[in-house]
Design an enzyme around this catalytic site. Sequence first.
Site, PDB file in Angstrom:
ATOM      1  NE  ARG A  55      -2.844   0.471   3.370  1.00 24.17           N
ATOM      2  CZ  ARG A  55      -2.115   0.779   4.466  1.00 24.17           C
ATOM      3  NH1 ARG A  55      -1.453   1.912   4.530  1.00 24.17           N
ATOM      4  NH2 ARG A  55      -2.075  -0.056   5.483  1.00 24.17           N
ATOM      5  CE1 TYR A 107     -17.929   9.671 -15.595  1.00 20.31           C
ATOM      6  CE2 TYR A 107     -16.646   9.764 -13.569  1.00 20.31           C
ATOM      7  CZ  TYR A 107     -17.526   9.104 -14.406  1.00 20.31           C
ATOM      8  OH  TYR A 107     -18.007   7.867 -14.034  1.00 20.31           O
ATOM      9  CG  ASP A 179      -9.947  14.870 -15.411  1.00 21.00           C
ATOM     10  OD1 ASP A 179      -9.254  14.266 -16.259  1.00 21.00           O
ATOM     11  OD2 ASP A 179     -10.893  14.334 -14.806  1.00 21.00           O
ATOM     12  CE  LYS A 204     -12.613   6.877 -18.273  1.00 20.23           C
ATOM     13  NZ  LYS A 204     -13.498   5.784 -17.930  1.00 20.23           N
TER      14      LYS A 204
END
Length: 384
Positions: A55, A107, A179, A204
């Site tokens: 992590r 988005y 973004d 994407k």
Amino acid sequence: MARERKRHNASFETLAIHAGQDPEGLTGAVAVPIFQTSTFAQEAVGKHKGYEYSRSGNPTRTALETCLAALEGGQWGLAFASGLAASDAVAHLLSSGDHVVIADDVYGGTYRLFARVFDRAGIALSPVDMRDHAAVRRAVTKKTRLVWMESPTNPMLKIVDIAAISEIAHKAGAIALVDNTFATPFLQRPLALGADLALHSTTKYIGGHSDVVGGAVIGNGAELRERLAFVQNAAGGVPGPFDCWLVLRGAKTLAVRMERHSQNALAVAEWLQEHPKVSRVIYPGLASHPGHDLARRQMREFGGMLSFEVQGGEAAAKRLVAKTKVFTLAESLGGVESLIEVPLAMTHASVRGTKVAPPAALVRASVGIEHVDDMIADLAQALG
Ligand code: P1T
């Protein structure tokens, strides 16, 4: 190390293939290994080779983070389990009473995160059409800590002047974030234009093959990195090693894919523009797009996303997307395969009824890298 530094001065295509990806030390493996381990052995307490627990850090993730930083021209990159996990980490930099100015066309999930999750943490939100600089200036207050841009926006493909809006953010003492999912660092470099952070849904274009969900934040400056890396580890929205490996593999071919996506989307947009049943085509590469000149200055090419409206409204839009075959009816974007959808009913359903909702009849296409003639023939038969 010396070789790594040399490569960091290289061009985009070379960095995509080599940054963070030197042959592995132990075996010489050319492809970055998938370090599928949750933990790392220590020789004595605190004596280890740089990794303790996956992590906090994992070598496959480090390779991806180094590569993405190089592609965006940033000093550092941090990878997350999804685009929204990356956005969530940035939102965690804020405190109760802070204010965020956000582009009014983002988005749907990004808007939902601020409007319906972080509202409960006492963070105020002002959606603004960022093409209107005076409106952004009016929206920022003494409490504004974050100005959130998208360009081109999802799904209306508005072009936002990143340099100008970053300047307004900085005057207010706020972080300027872009973004950059739609453009990718191959077409647009927000940090060079003045933004502090570039954010991606690597699901994407960077991943590029519709086979992985991921996110990333890239920036400059040790302080921001430290704060975000703390959230990454403390909140734990990290990607697994195999997901990092898939995104890294996708990144290698980003430049060639973006060139073809852009070329195909322009051809499809020009064809749609002439079709009698198509009432409106939105693509930044068309001279008719109001942001075309700004996009020319700010972007290398215009990308693979386009939106359009057909005569007959929402019902006609839904009929069209059910009929295409080369364009698969699906959410998401940026893969090699063409996708088509109706945003208000699908990717942006979470903003239905709000002032940031897209038109009900809007169709959004993610133009892939199949042969452009096949895509056009498919749209022709579907439009009937
Ligand atoms: O889906 P995820 O990896 O969590 O990324 C969220 C996200 C962030 N930013 C932009 C610009 C996005 O388009 C997305 C996700 N978008 C879709 C799923 C979509 O079809 O628009």
